[in-house]
Design an enzyme around this catalytic site. Structure first.
Site, PDB file in Angstrom:
ATOM      1  N   SER A 116       0.886  -1.131  -0.022  1.00 15.26           N
ATOM      2  CA  SER A 116       0.065  -0.152  -0.083  1.00 15.26           C
ATOM      3  C   SER A 116       0.763   1.418  -0.142  1.00 15.26           C
ATOM      4  CB  SER A 116      -0.823   0.053   1.260  1.00 15.26           C
ATOM      5  OG  SER A 116      -1.572   1.186   1.359  1.00 15.26           O
ATOM      6  N   TYR A 140      -2.006   0.275  10.051  1.00 12.10           N
ATOM      7  CA  TYR A 140      -2.140  -0.523   8.990  1.00 12.10           C
ATOM      8  C   TYR A 140      -0.615  -0.182   8.078  1.00 12.10           C
ATOM      9  CZ  TYR A 140      -3.446  -1.136   4.090  1.00 12.10           C
ATOM     10  OH  TYR A 140      -3.539  -1.651   2.605  1.00 12.10           O
ATOM     11  N   LYS A 144       1.981  -3.236   6.742  1.00 13.13           N
ATOM     12  CA  LYS A 144       2.550  -3.648   5.368  1.00 13.13           C
ATOM     13  C   LYS A 144       3.905  -3.558   5.163  1.00 13.13           C
ATOM     14  CE  LYS A 144      -1.495  -4.445   3.485  1.00 13.13           C
ATOM     15  NZ  LYS A 144      -1.657  -5.830   2.869  1.00 13.13           N
TER      16      LYS A 144
HETATM   17  N1  UFG Z   1     -13.023  10.851   2.862  1.00  9.92           N
HETATM   18  C1  UFG Z   1     -13.900  11.844   3.177  1.00  9.92           C
HETATM   19  N2  UFG Z   1     -15.182  11.358   3.461  1.00  9.92           N
HETATM   20  C2  UFG Z   1     -15.353  10.076   3.569  1.00  9.92           C
HETATM   21  C3  UFG Z   1     -14.352   9.095   3.090  1.00  9.92           C
HETATM   22  C4  UFG Z   1     -13.360   9.638   2.597  1.00  9.92           C
HETATM   23  O1  UFG Z   1     -13.637  12.948   3.320  1.00  9.92           O
HETATM   24  O2  UFG Z   1     -16.772   9.756   4.212  1.00  9.92           O
HETATM   25  C5  UFG Z   1     -11.429  11.197   1.973  1.00  9.92           C
HETATM   26  C6  UFG Z   1     -10.466  10.876   3.098  1.00  9.92           C
HETATM   27  O3  UFG Z   1     -10.158  11.812   4.056  1.00  9.92           O
HETATM   28  C7  UFG Z   1      -9.586  10.644   2.028  1.00  9.92           C
HETATM   29  C8  UFG Z   1     -10.205  10.354   0.530  1.00  9.92           C
HETATM   30  O4  UFG Z   1     -11.530  10.773   0.545  1.00  9.92           O
HETATM   31  O5  UFG Z   1      -8.775  11.997   1.719  1.00  9.92           O
HETATM   32  C9  UFG Z   1      -9.922   9.057   0.367  1.00  9.92           C
HETATM   33  O6  UFG Z   1     -10.461   8.107   1.438  1.00  9.92           O
HETATM   34  P1  UFG Z   1     -10.452   6.568   1.353  1.00  9.92           P
HETATM   35  O7  UFG Z   1     -11.147   6.047   2.525  1.00  9.92           O
HETATM   36  O8  UFG Z   1     -11.471   6.278   0.198  1.00  9.92           O
HETATM   37  O9  UFG Z   1      -9.190   5.918   1.142  1.00  9.92           O
HETATM   38  P2  UFG Z   1      -7.796   6.250   1.705  1.00  9.92           P
HETATM   39  O10 UFG Z   1      -6.932   7.163   1.069  1.00  9.92           O
HETATM   40  O11 UFG Z   1      -8.029   6.541   3.287  1.00  9.92           O
HETATM   41  O12 UFG Z   1      -7.045   4.924   1.875  1.00  9.92           O
HETATM   42  C10 UFG Z   1      -6.987   3.982   0.724  1.00  9.92           C
HETATM   43  C11 UFG Z   1      -7.211   2.581   1.293  1.00  9.92           C
HETATM   44  C12 UFG Z   1      -6.068   2.228   2.066  1.00  9.92           C
HETATM   45  C13 UFG Z   1      -4.787   2.629   1.544  1.00  9.92           C
HETATM   46  C14 UFG Z   1      -4.802   3.989   0.866  1.00  9.92           C
HETATM   47  C15 UFG Z   1      -3.502   4.320   0.044  1.00  9.92           C
HETATM   48  O13 UFG Z   1      -8.368   2.298   2.049  1.00  9.92           O
HETATM   49  O14 UFG Z   1      -5.961   0.869   2.469  1.00  9.92           O
HETATM   50  O15 UFG Z   1      -6.035   4.363   0.045  1.00  9.92           O
HETATM   51  O16 UFG Z   1      -3.503   5.392  -0.570  1.00  9.92           O
HETATM   52  F1  UFG Z   1      -3.669   2.410   2.217  1.00  9.92           F
END
Ligand code: UFG
Length: 326
Positions: A116, A140, A144
């Protein structure tokens, strides 16, 4: 080839397993169905319902001449890992350790694993190259990183060949497979839920980051393109003896607000949003350099425009409004 796919009932594992079957491989899936879905299992696979930390399940799944393992079975929600770090280390580190021990015992020496962008933490420079410092900011990401450390040591000690694929933000759907987590925490499926009226409004986690519109920037990559890289990784280990780590991203960054605006265009709806607090552990910006994957694997992205990712996710969700039935 005879292959074992752990986590083959999950979002990314099921797409890769399907692609391997379509390419003519013989695939056994090891999955405990804790977060995966029975109906996501591709036809023509043998399921061993069991845990990767259970030796008897591993012996069953790795039986009879399996030549390589593709390992997807892991917990992957950053926020959850902050609340339950030991569960994450147990599943992700302990689970990978027991797979590697079984492979070592059985003489299986090829391994492809989901890593990741979380291993980089909050990077100093974008786009991120594989040589950037690995400084995870949550359990997490640390889990990894531990896996990658075990792989580096195993390569030296017992000649394991491995490819650790560092995914950026996976998204989109194929004809048969889509994203269904319970509860859902990812941006694209939640935005689409709001567009479809299944949720009232989208919570934007902070608009005071040091980015052009103040919301976090991510690099979204289609699961079809991710899956292709796994098939190529098997070939690179086989034909060129390759081992190492590779980023998989689209090399384009989009803010949370840009994702919402794209989803509005794709779905033809207005998506209500509420600006809320930052979410713990979110880096402001992640953007991949995937140059190395292109050079080493001959990988080419073909489905990873943000429009196509969101369009395909929207179509799958429209066909499957409640996600997978089981
Ligand atoms: N976000 C919101 N509101 C929500 C959900 C997400 O504003 O309800 C924002 C988050 O703050 C972030 C972006 O949208 O800025 C993306 O969030 P995600 O939860 O879709 O994904 P993440 O970037 O947190 O994480 C994902 C995977 C991880 C991995 C990561 C690597 O879930 O396992 O990408 O980039 F590590």
């Amino acid at each position: 080839m005879k292959l074992c796919v752990t986590g083959g009932a999950g979002y990314i594992g099921s797409v890769v397993a399907q692609m391997l079957i379509d390419e003519g491989h013989d695939v056994c899936i090891l999955d405990n169905l804790s977060t995966g879905h029975k109906s996501a299992l591709p036809e023509g696979t043998r399921l061993v319902k069991g845990d990767i930390r259970d030796d008897a399940s591993l012996d069953d799944a790795l039986d009879d001449g399996v030549e390589a393992v593709l390992h997807f079975a892991a917990l992957s929600i950053v926020e959850d890992s902050v609340a339950h770090p030991l569960t994450y280390f147990d599943n992700n580190v302990g689970g990978t350790l027991s797979i590697l021990k079984a492979m070592n015992r059985l003489g299986i020496k090829r391994f492809v694993v989901s890593s990741s962008a979380a291993v980089y933490g909050a990077p100093n420079a974008l786009p991120i190259e594989e040589t950037a410092p690995r400084r995870p900011t949550n359990p997490y990401g640390h889990s990894k990183l531990c896996v990658e450390t075990m792989l580096e040591a195993s390569k030296r000690a017992w000649d394991l060949r491995y490819v650790s694929l560092r995914y950026f933000n996976a998204g989109g759907s194929t004809e048969k497979h889509g994203e269904h987590h319970d509860p859902e925490s990812h941006l694209i499926p939640i935005v689409l839920d709001v567009a479809a009226g299944r949720r009232k409004a989208f919570d934007v986690f902070g608009d005071d980051y040091d980015t052009p519109d103040g919301t976090c920037i991510r690099d979204y990559i289609h699961i079809h393109d991710l899956a292709t890289a796994h098939v190529l990784a098997l070939g690179a280990m086989e034909k060129r003896n390759f081992s190492g780590v590779l980023n998989l991203g689209s090399e384009e960054g989009f803010s949370v607000l840009e994702v919402i605006e794209t989803a509005e265009r794709v779905t033809g709806t207005t998506i209500a949003r509420i600006i809320g607090e930052r979410r713990a552990g979110d880096p402001p910006g992640l953007l991949a350099s995937s140059r190395r994957a292109e050079e080493v694997l001959g990988w080419k992205k073909s489905h990873s425009s943000l429009e196509e990712i969101i369009q395909s996710a929207h179509e799958w969700r429209t066909r499957n409004p409640d996600g997978y039935p089981d």
